[in-house]
Design a protein around this motif. Structure first.
Motif, PDB file in Angstrom:
ATOM      1  N   VAL A 166      19.862   0.748  14.280  1.00  5.77           N
ATOM      2  CA  VAL A 166      20.259  -0.118  15.390  1.00  5.77           C
ATOM      3  C   VAL A 166      19.022  -0.499  16.201  1.00  5.77           C
ATOM      4  CG1 VAL A 166      22.547   0.947  15.531  1.00  5.77           C
ATOM      5  CG2 VAL A 166      20.708   1.779  17.010  1.00  5.77           C
ATOM      6  N   LYS A 167      19.141  -1.600  16.912  1.00  2.00           N
ATOM      7  CA  LYS A 167      18.019  -2.088  17.714  1.00  2.00           C
ATOM      8  C   LYS A 167      18.509  -2.446  19.106  1.00  2.00           C
ATOM      9  CE  LYS A 167      14.285  -5.521  17.785  1.00  2.00           C
ATOM     10  NZ  LYS A 167      13.704  -6.743  17.152  1.00  2.00           N
ATOM     11  N   GLN A 168      17.716  -2.097  20.106  1.00  2.00           N
ATOM     12  CA  GLN A 168      17.994  -2.525  21.473  1.00  2.00           C
ATOM     13  C   GLN A 168      17.352  -3.886  21.684  1.00  2.00           C
ATOM     14  OE1 GLN A 168      16.035  -0.598  24.915  1.00  2.00           O
ATOM     15  NE2 GLN A 168      18.079  -0.213  25.726  1.00  2.00           N
ATOM     16  N   PRO A 212      24.262  -7.055  18.463  1.00  2.00           N
ATOM     17  CA  PRO A 212      25.670  -7.212  18.091  1.00  2.00           C
ATOM     18  C   PRO A 212      25.975  -6.954  16.617  1.00  2.00           C
ATOM     19  CG  PRO A 212      25.035  -8.938  19.614  1.00  2.00           C
ATOM     20  CD  PRO A 212      23.780  -8.201  19.258  1.00  2.00           C
ATOM     21  N   TYR A 213      25.141  -7.407  15.703  1.00  3.81           N
ATOM     22  CA  TYR A 213      25.388  -7.162  14.282  1.00  3.81           C
ATOM     23  C   TYR A 213      25.322  -5.670  13.960  1.00  3.81           C
ATOM     24  CZ  TYR A 213      25.063 -12.166  13.196  1.00  3.81           C
ATOM     25  OH  TYR A 213      25.286 -13.518  13.125  1.00  3.81           O
ATOM     26  N   ASP A 214      24.475  -4.943  14.694  1.00  4.12           N
ATOM     27  CA  ASP A 214      24.349  -3.503  14.453  1.00  4.12           C
ATOM     28  C   ASP A 214      25.612  -2.753  14.864  1.00  4.12           C
ATOM     29  OD1 ASP A 214      21.826  -4.169  13.664  1.00  4.12           O
ATOM     30  OD2 ASP A 214      20.814  -3.377  15.440  1.00  4.12           O
ATOM     31  N   ARG A 215      26.360  -3.300  15.802  1.00  2.99           N
ATOM     32  CA  ARG A 215      27.635  -2.694  16.190  1.00  2.99           C
ATOM     33  C   ARG A 215      28.589  -2.640  14.996  1.00  2.99           C
ATOM     34  NH1 ARG A 215      28.686  -1.828  21.389  1.00  2.99           N
ATOM     35  NH2 ARG A 215      27.312  -2.719  22.973  1.00  2.99           N
ATOM     36  N   HIS A 216      28.576  -3.707  14.217  1.00  5.13           N
ATOM     37  CA  HIS A 216      29.453  -3.761  13.041  1.00  5.13           C
ATOM     38  C   HIS A 216      28.965  -2.790  11.960  1.00  5.13           C
ATOM     39  CE1 HIS A 216      31.804  -7.208  14.484  1.00  5.13           C
ATOM     40  NE2 HIS A 216      30.670  -7.655  14.989  1.00  5.13           N
ATOM     41  N   LEU A 260      19.776   5.535  13.932  1.00  2.66           N
ATOM     42  CA  LEU A 260      18.313   5.553  14.017  1.00  2.66           C
ATOM     43  C   LEU A 260      17.815   4.281  14.684  1.00  2.66           C
ATOM     44  CD1 LEU A 260      15.468   6.650  13.073  1.00  2.66           C
ATOM     45  CD2 LEU A 260      15.860   5.382  10.945  1.00  2.66           C
ATOM     46  N   SER A 261      16.869   4.425  15.588  1.00  2.00           N
ATOM     47  CA  SER A 261      16.296   3.251  16.246  1.00  2.00           C
ATOM     48  C   SER A 261      14.809   3.446  16.470  1.00  2.00           C
ATOM     49  CB  SER A 261      16.976   3.006  17.606  1.00  2.00           C
ATOM     50  OG  SER A 261      16.509   1.808  18.200  1.00  2.00           O
ATOM     51  N   MET A 262      14.059   2.369  16.358  1.00  2.00           N
ATOM     52  CA  MET A 262      12.641   2.364  16.707  1.00  2.00           C
ATOM     53  C   MET A 262      12.496   1.564  17.991  1.00  2.00           C
ATOM     54  SD  MET A 262       9.337   0.777  14.682  1.00  2.00           S
ATOM     55  CE  MET A 262       9.302  -0.825  15.487  1.00  2.00           C
ATOM     56  N   GLY A 305      22.593  -4.202  10.584  1.00  2.00           N
ATOM     57  CA  GLY A 305      23.183  -5.498  10.882  1.00  2.00           C
ATOM     58  C   GLY A 305      22.473  -6.568  10.071  1.00  2.00           C
ATOM     59  N   LYS A 306      23.128  -7.697   9.872  1.00  2.07           N
ATOM     60  CA  LYS A 306      22.543  -8.785   9.089  1.00  2.07           C
ATOM     61  C   LYS A 306      21.185  -9.207   9.639  1.00  2.07           C
ATOM     62  CE  LYS A 306      24.208 -13.010   9.604  1.00  2.07           C
ATOM     63  NZ  LYS A 306      23.332 -14.190   9.778  1.00  2.07           N
ATOM     64  N   GLN A 307      21.080  -9.269  10.947  1.00  2.00           N
ATOM     65  CA  GLN A 307      19.831  -9.673  11.594  1.00  2.00           C
ATOM     66  C   GLN A 307      19.886  -9.265  13.054  1.00  2.00           C
ATOM     67  OE1 GLN A 307      21.073 -13.799  10.656  1.00  2.00           O
ATOM     68  NE2 GLN A 307      20.275 -14.327  12.678  1.00  2.00           N
ATOM     69  N   ALA A 308      18.747  -9.331  13.727  1.00  2.00           N
ATOM     70  CA  ALA A 308      18.692  -9.057  15.162  1.00  2.00           C
ATOM     71  C   ALA A 308      18.696 -10.385  15.905  1.00  2.00           C
ATOM     72  CB  ALA A 308      17.430  -8.272  15.512  1.00  2.00           C
ATOM     73  N   ILE A 309      19.373 -10.445  17.052  1.00  2.00           N
ATOM     74  CA  ILE A 309      19.502 -11.716  17.753  1.00  2.00           C
ATOM     75  C   ILE A 309      18.232 -12.120  18.480  1.00  2.00           C
ATOM     76  CG2 ILE A 309      21.990 -11.460  18.005  1.00  2.00           C
ATOM     77  CD1 ILE A 309      21.493 -10.669  20.948  1.00  2.00           C
ATOM     78  N   ASP A 310      17.250 -11.194  18.597  1.00  2.00           N
ATOM     79  CA  ASP A 310      16.010 -11.587  19.266  1.00  2.00           C
ATOM     80  C   ASP A 310      14.994 -12.177  18.289  1.00  2.00           C
ATOM     81  OD1 ASP A 310      15.573  -9.171  18.015  1.00  2.00           O
ATOM     82  OD2 ASP A 310      14.444  -8.265  19.660  1.00  2.00           O
TER      83      ASP A 310
END
Length: 258
Positions: A7-9, A36-40, A59-61, A117-122
């Protein structure tokens, strides 16, 4: 089954704005959320662990404040949380990020299934999932909309396409990136919130994961963002008002004058 969910913040997209002086994202005063994609991906990991038997490690970096999204993930059903955080990771592109995440996954004992997730929104690159699979040596499937079943060391999946979906099979261990159509993420439970509040989040540094200094952070990034800017509006614009029929009439009149 040991499941790892990455997941990513990220900054909340509705609050993102550009600093006109520096031409970079202005993060001050902007709320950070779980991608949001990481939520799924998290929801699917928790669901599969319950159905097939297993554990979910999220896990997050990121910087220390990324613990917020990890605790949120635990409140939603994850069993453990690991933060990979070190100043040496700053400025990492997707190439450097995948090296860091792969080393972290190996350090915590590997995984039978990695979900992203498919991609990160940032960044919107959709490169981290496939890149991480390559680093781990895992087969992977992107844009997964449904996990059909898991048996005999393999998973059957549906992968979303522009004109429908493909049905395919991947051998475990594997990595999947998921789309929002795969499920409806649950809300944190009271029990989960209490567990998340008390949980000691494991933090790993570059040294802890035996990361190659030449492949992390800015020094290990072949690509760099020079600047971010809003494109200037080009050409004249005409706004049509009124009912749909009136707007169509106005549009037809404008087109005849071209």
């Amino acid at each position: 089954m040991k499941i790892v969910v990455c997941v990513k913040q990220v900054p909340d997209a509705k609050d993102v704005r550009l600093d006109p002086t520096t031409n970079t994202l202005a993060r001050e005063g902007v709320q950070s959320i779980m991608n949001p994609y990481d939520r799924h991906a998290l929801e699917e990991g928790v669901r599969l662990a319950a159905e097939l038997g297993g554990t979910v490690t999220v896990l997050s970096m990121g910087p220390p404040q990324a613990q917020e999204v990890l605790r949120e993930a635990v409140a939603c059903g994850a069993d453990e949380a690991v933060l990979v955080s070190d100043r040496a990771f700053a400025g990492a592109d997707t190439w450097a990020t995948t090296h860091t995440l792969a080393q972290a996954i190996k350090t915590i004992g590997g995984a039978d299934l990695v979900l992203c997730g498919k991609q990160a929104i940032d960044g919107d690159t959709a490169q981290v999932g496939p890149g991480l699979a390559e680093r781990l040596g895992f087969p992977y499937a992107t844009c997964v909309k449904k996990v059909l079943d898991c048996a005999d060391g393999a998973m059957r999946l549906q992968r979303l396409m522009d004109d429908g979906y493909d049905t395919l099979e991947v051998q475990l261990p594997a990595l999947l990136t998921v789309v929002k159509e795969i499920n409806e993420p649950r809300l944190p439970s009271l029990k989960g919130k209490m567990k998340a509040k008390k949980l000691a989040i494991k933090t790993l540094s570059a040294a802890d994961i035996d990361a190659d200094p030449a492949q992390i952070g800015l020094p290990g990034s072949p690509t760099q963002v020079v600047r971010v800017f809003s494109p200037q509006a080009r050409g004249e614009r005409t706004i049509f008002t009124g009912s749909i029929d009136e707007q169509v009439t106005q549009l037809a009149r404008e087109l005849k004058q071209l």
